[in-house]
Write an enzyme that holds these catalytic residues in place. Structure first.
Site, PDB file in Angstrom:
ATOM      1  N   HIS A 109       1.784   0.078   6.922  1.00 43.34           N
ATOM      2  CA  HIS A 109       0.563   0.617   6.307  1.00 43.34           C
ATOM      3  C   HIS A 109       0.891   1.246   4.955  1.00 43.34           C
ATOM      4  O   HIS A 109       0.177   2.120   4.496  1.00 43.34           O
ATOM      5  CB  HIS A 109      -0.087   1.686   7.213  1.00 43.34           C
ATOM      6  CG  HIS A 109      -0.734   1.129   8.434  1.00 43.34           C
ATOM      7  ND1 HIS A 109      -0.026   0.758   9.543  1.00 43.34           N
ATOM      8  CD2 HIS A 109      -2.041   0.856   8.714  1.00 43.34           C
ATOM      9  CE1 HIS A 109      -0.859   0.298  10.471  1.00 43.34           C
ATOM     10  NE2 HIS A 109      -2.079   0.346   9.993  1.00 43.34           N
ATOM     11  N   GLU A 116      -7.975 -12.284   9.030  1.00 41.63           N
ATOM     12  CA  GLU A 116      -7.905 -12.263   7.576  1.00 41.63           C
ATOM     13  C   GLU A 116      -7.989 -13.667   6.987  1.00 41.63           C
ATOM     14  O   GLU A 116      -8.651 -13.884   5.975  1.00 41.63           O
ATOM     15  CB  GLU A 116      -6.609 -11.575   7.105  1.00 41.63           C
ATOM     16  CG  GLU A 116      -6.631 -10.054   7.211  1.00 41.63           C
ATOM     17  CD  GLU A 116      -6.465  -9.527   8.641  1.00 41.63           C
ATOM     18  OE1 GLU A 116      -6.053 -10.309   9.525  1.00 41.63           O
ATOM     19  OE2 GLU A 116      -6.751  -8.339   8.882  1.00 41.63           O
TER      20      GLU A 116
END
Ligand SMILES: Cc1ncc(C[n+]2csc(CCOP(=O)(O)OP(=O)(O)O)c2C)c(N)n1
Length: 659
Positions: free
Chosen positions: A466, A399
């Site tokens: 998540h 990322e």
């Protein structure tokens, strides 16, 4: 002379140019050390003894190849002829520097000179170099990007990510490692286990070369040779330059921990003294000629210093400080067409991405699994077929480098979008977002034309990693815009605005809303302004200020309880529509600030404080906040329901109304 120059054939004029180029930063530094002792400058990271690298590498490139230097690379700036008075003004925090006094030393970019400076976090610029190089490659420019790193900086994850991405994407970047023996006080033996950095090349599938970093001819020739090859055959290269840090990490910190024998040994290899001996020997220049050059430089340096010192101190202007946080954005409203089509939130996002890819051919989409696979939520489905793999890019699992690359693309004239696979994973790109994307416009006027899409939220039984709502992390960072639509029409209009806005936009998309609702959404291009809330229900007795999934909870309950209530859907959290919030509160006199994010430190606290400051006299009850429990998001359905505020909503509203 302990360095081997004889192996390199250079014409005399070029030797003279190189000599002059290596002399100048040394003379500037010597002056800086005097000024430091006199207390006239605050801090100095010395590059004495390492000048052959910065100077040799810069002189080997074209003037419009991007270079990303580090804190010891004064030679990059002097070799690119950055005006000395501006450089000195920068060191002194004066207006004619490069950051309006907002950042120090070499922490700035100057795109006129194709230089992009570091931020303090060192390795962060390596990902940026990837983006710049990708931009050049997409434009087929045959440019090389050269990024510096210290040996200490290679221990950072940023280094690994950036090299890996560059390798996978065949980016034309030279990663130049200045191996100078120490990272602050930590010797190489405590920093890494490899014998030499070129050994890492094979691990990245990358060519690697090593040179004597004190020999300016060796550095120059190698960089020139590599750059020539990389222009024709784009690929990354690792270049290790062996050198030594002759002074302390910064001047105040000394060198007590460095064995004197090492300093003595490396003194013999001084890159300037040795090269000077060589050019005199070769009759490139006489001793008298050197004196003349020195005299000219002394004059140039003193004049530039006088100019910088005589410049008046900056007077703080709050309005300017706040205004420069964001690049100007002249929003031009495009109204929706009358023809509509049923869309879910996910359809609206795909539609917006398609329209914006069509509109901006310089836009690049990046993310894990977003190409052939279409993304884990299928937000980019079908786009690769229309726009090609060069613009719809699968990224390696990283990322930080990709957010950095997005900034690099923006610096190099592109637009970029990055899809976080789940908003939770933004932690891996956090530094790049909050320190690079957010601050670059305010620091040196470089906007980050970047949209980070953030599939967010709970209610899907996905557990703590998540399901998080982390929008408040970003609302706290000046320089970012934070958008959070609650429905398909808003998602499309706001996403299209996000791509017009030249600033970095964190765009939150609730996963549980992707496919759970459907509505008629206008076809074709339209947009919605940032900072304009939507009054989705109107009433008299209660104002519910909310956004995202919680808009649906509020609407449902207002209907079920047959209340007369305003439901204000904020749509964007930065900028925040205070006007609509205050108008609703003043009308209803009772207010609930509701969000899915956890309570403590959530945006609700900020909104409640604003209401308290501006609407106190209008209130019939204390401002109430309702949010998720201050825990991580639990996996088990019952626990997750208990965590979310939805099931407490009715009770809280009743309490508020009966206060
Ligand atoms: C992320 C981060 N951690 C720590 C520091 C503090 N720091 C600044 S420079 C430095 C040493 C860097 O060593 P190296 O990369 O070898 O470069 P050198 O200073 O030797 O040129 C450290 C630890 C920092 N700036 N950023």
């Amino acid at each position: 002379m302990s360095l081997n120059y004889r192996a390199f054939e250079y014409p005399k004029e070029q030797l003279l140019d190189l000599y002059k180029a290596i002399l100048k930063p040394r003379m500037i530094e010597e002056k800086m050390l005097i000024l430091l002792r006199q207390g006239k400058i605050s801090k100095w990271f010395s590059g004495i003894g390492q000048e052959a690298i910065a100077v040799g590498a810069t002189m080997a490139l074209e003037s419009d190849d991007f270079i990303l230097p580090m804190h010891r690379n004064l030679g990059v700036f002097t070799a690119r002829n950055v005006p000395l008075n501006r450089l000195f003004a920068q060191f002194q925090g004066k207006m004619s520097g490069f950051t309006k006094g907002r950042d120090r030393s070499f922490h700035f970019g100057a795109t006129d000179f194709h230089i992009v400076g570091m931020i303090s976090h060192l390795g962060s610029q390596l990902g940026v170099a990837d983006g710049i190089a990708l931009g050049s490659k997409l434009k087929k420019e045959e440019k090389v990007t050269l990024a510096f790193s210290g040996d200490g900086g290679t221990s950072q994850g940023d280094f690994h990510e950036a090299l890996n991405v560059a390798a996978v994407w065949d980016l034309p970047v030279i990663f130049l490692i200045e191996n100078n023996g120490y990272g602050l006080s930590t010797p190489s033996s405590e920093q890494f286990r490899c014998k030499q950095f070129i050994d890492k090349g094979i691990g990245y599938g990358m060519e690697a070369h090593q040179v004597d970093g004190n020999n300016i001819l060796e550095v120059h020739q190698k960089v020139q040779e590599l750059a020539k090859s990389v222009r024709k055959n784009p690929r990354p290269i690792l270049l290790e330059c062996i050198t030594f840090r002759m002074r302390g990490h910064e001047e105040a910190s000394g060198t007590k921990y460095v064995p004197q024998s090492l300093i003595d040994e490396w003194e013999q290899k001084d890159p300037l003294v040795n090269f000077e001996g060589y050019v005199v020997d070769k009759k490139v220049v006489t001793e008298a000629g050197i004196e003349e050059i020195r005299a000219t430089y002394t004059e140039e340096i003193n004049e530039a210093l006088d100019l910088a010192f005589s410049e008046e101190e900056i007077q703080a202007d709050t309005e300017v400080e706040l205004k420069d946080v964001y690049a100007d954005f002249d929003f031009k409203e495009v109204s929706p067409q009358s023809s509509k089509r049923e869309m879910r939130v996910i359809d609206a996002i795909v539609d917006a991405l398609d329209l914006v890819m069509e509109k901006h051919d310089k836009l690049v989409l990046m993310g894990q699994d977003i190409a052939e696979y279409g993304g884990v939520f299928k937000a980019t489905e079908g786009l690769i077929e229309k726009y090609g793999k060069h613009r719809v890019r699968n990224t390696p699992l990283c990322e930080a480098a990709i957010v950095g690359a997005a900034l690099g693309l923006s610096i190099n004239g592109h637009k970029a979008m990055m899809e976080m696979q789940f908003a939770d994973f933004v932690t891996e790109g956090f530094n790049q977002i909050v320190n690079n994307l957010a601050k670059s416009h305010w620091r040196w006027g470089q906007n980050a034309d970047v949209v980070v899409r953030m599939p967010t939220g709970a209610g899907v039984g996905a557990g703590p990693y998540h399901s998080q709502s982390n929008e408040a992390w970003f609302t706290h960072v000046p320089g970012l815009k934070v958008v959070y639509p609650s429905n398909a029409a808003d998602a499309k209009g706001l996403l299209l605005t996000a791509f017009e806005d030249p600033n970095p936009v964190m765009f939150f998309e609730h996963k549980a809303l992707y496919r759970s609702t459907k509505e008629a959404v206008a076809e074709g291009y339209y947009n919605l302004p940032f900072g304009k809330a939507n009054l989705v229900m109107e009433g008299e007795d209660l104002s519910i200020i909310t956004y995202g999934m919680a808009v649906h909870w509020a609407k449902e309950l207002v209907q079920e309880m047959k209340l007369s209530a305003d439901v204000v859907d904020l749509r964007t959290l930065v900028p925040l529509d205070w006007e609509s919030i205050y108008a609703s509160v003043k009308k209803c006199s009772r207010v609930l600030v509701l969000h899915e994010d956890t309570l403590f430190g959530g945006i609700g606290g900020e909104i409640a404080a604003g209401i308290n400051e501006h609407c106190f006299e209008y209130l019939d009850a204390p401002v109430k906040r309702l949010a998720s429990l201050d825990t991580a998001v639990p996996f088990n359905k019952n626990l997750e329901n208990n965590f979310l505020p939805k099931q407490r909503l009715k009770e809280v509203i009743e309490e508020l109304l009966s206060y």
